[in-house]
Scaffold this motif. Structure first.
Motif, PDB file in Angstrom:
ATOM      1  N   THR A 114       4.309  -7.797  -2.315  1.00 37.50           N
ATOM      2  CA  THR A 114       4.008  -7.944  -3.745  1.00 37.50           C
ATOM      3  C   THR A 114       3.375  -6.672  -4.289  1.00 37.50           C
ATOM      4  OG1 THR A 114       3.654 -10.304  -3.430  1.00 37.50           O
ATOM      5  CG2 THR A 114       2.776  -9.336  -5.440  1.00 37.50           C
ATOM      6  N   GLU A 118       5.956  -3.816  -4.428  1.00 34.25           N
ATOM      7  CA  GLU A 118       6.891  -3.992  -5.552  1.00 34.25           C
ATOM      8  C   GLU A 118       6.212  -3.658  -6.878  1.00 34.25           C
ATOM      9  OE1 GLU A 118      10.180  -7.055  -7.357  1.00 34.25           O
ATOM     10  OE2 GLU A 118       8.677  -7.850  -5.979  1.00 34.25           O
ATOM     11  N   ARG A 119       4.960  -4.051  -7.023  1.00 33.51           N
ATOM     12  CA  ARG A 119       4.228  -3.744  -8.255  1.00 33.51           C
ATOM     13  C   ARG A 119       4.082  -2.232  -8.420  1.00 33.51           C
ATOM     14  NH1 ARG A 119       0.147  -7.157  -7.841  1.00 33.51           N
ATOM     15  NH2 ARG A 119      -1.372  -5.687  -7.020  1.00 33.51           N
ATOM     16  N   LYS A 168       7.528  -0.797  -9.394  1.00 34.22           N
ATOM     17  CA  LYS A 168       7.848  -1.184 -10.776  1.00 34.22           C
ATOM     18  C   LYS A 168       7.035  -0.365 -11.771  1.00 34.22           C
ATOM     19  CE  LYS A 168       8.056  -5.163 -13.865  1.00 34.22           C
ATOM     20  NZ  LYS A 168       7.818  -6.610 -13.988  1.00 34.22           N
ATOM     21  N   TYR A 184      14.120  -0.414  -8.748  1.00 35.77           N
ATOM     22  CA  TYR A 184      12.973  -0.262  -7.852  1.00 35.77           C
ATOM     23  C   TYR A 184      13.000  -1.380  -6.817  1.00 35.77           C
ATOM     24  CZ  TYR A 184      11.034  -3.928 -10.788  1.00 35.77           C
ATOM     25  OH  TYR A 184      10.848  -5.103 -11.471  1.00 35.77           O
ATOM     26  N   ILE A 185      12.331  -1.125  -5.693  1.00 39.39           N
ATOM     27  CA  ILE A 185      12.308  -2.107  -4.621  1.00 39.39           C
ATOM     28  C   ILE A 185      11.095  -1.879  -3.726  1.00 39.39           C
ATOM     29  CG2 ILE A 185      13.682  -0.747  -3.002  1.00 39.39           C
ATOM     30  CD1 ILE A 185      15.085  -3.395  -2.209  1.00 39.39           C
ATOM     31  N   ALA A 186      10.604  -2.962  -3.157  1.00 33.57           N
ATOM     32  CA  ALA A 186       9.632  -2.896  -2.074  1.00 33.57           C
ATOM     33  C   ALA A 186      10.437  -3.017  -0.792  1.00 33.57           C
ATOM     34  CB  ALA A 186       8.626  -4.041  -2.181  1.00 33.57           C
TER      35      ALA A 186
END
Length: 147
Positions: free
Chosen positions: A61, A64-65, A68, A85-87
């Motif tokens: 999480t 990803e934040r 982003k 975008y991606i984690a």
């Protein structure tokens, strides 16, 4: 055939954002898509709460934040496809390399943080990506700019 995609690896640092800015400039100049990657290594979660309000934060999480936020803070021309975008799971260098291979990127952009002194001997994310990516790698000089 490789797509016209530029991948940039980021964390929550100013130097990573400078690398992302350079990646965006390159992508814009060459009409490429930009794909922002932030890595996380484990599935550890933490629960936070105030009163009856609770939320869960995991490495995925948070990563990803970060990705982003970097994507949304970059200057990008209107009308162009949005920045993706991606984690990505894994150690940062491995996650960036794996994601670049997955999207068949033409270029990976990373900053040169930790490429001085002992970091140069022991290795760095940029060094690992440069030696492990199956596409071109651009290492942005982000050292000495207010650090």
């Amino acid at each position: 055939m490789r797509e016209n995609i530029v991948v940039v690896g980021v964390d929550n640092s100013d130097t990573a954002f400078r690398a992302a800015e350079a990646a965006a400039e390159i992508a814009i100049a060459f009409g490429a898509r930009l794909h922002v990657v932030s890595a996380f290594e484990d599935d550890r979660t933490e629960v936070y709460g105030v009163g009856s309000d609770k939320w869960i934060e995991s490495g995925a999480t948070f990563a990803e934040r970060v990705a982003k936020k970097v994507a949304s803070d970059l200057t990008w021309p209107e009308g162009r496809e949005e920045i993706s975008y991606i984690a990505a799971r894994g150690k940062p260098a491995d996650a960036i390399i794996d994601e670049a291979e997955r999207v068949q990127a033409r270029l990976v952009v990373v900053g040169n943080r930790r490429m001085q002194g002992l970091g140069r001997i022991l290795g760095s994310i940029a060094n690992t990506v440069a030696h492990g990516a199956d596409c071109d790698v651009y290492i942005v000089n982000t050292v000495g700019e207010g650090d």
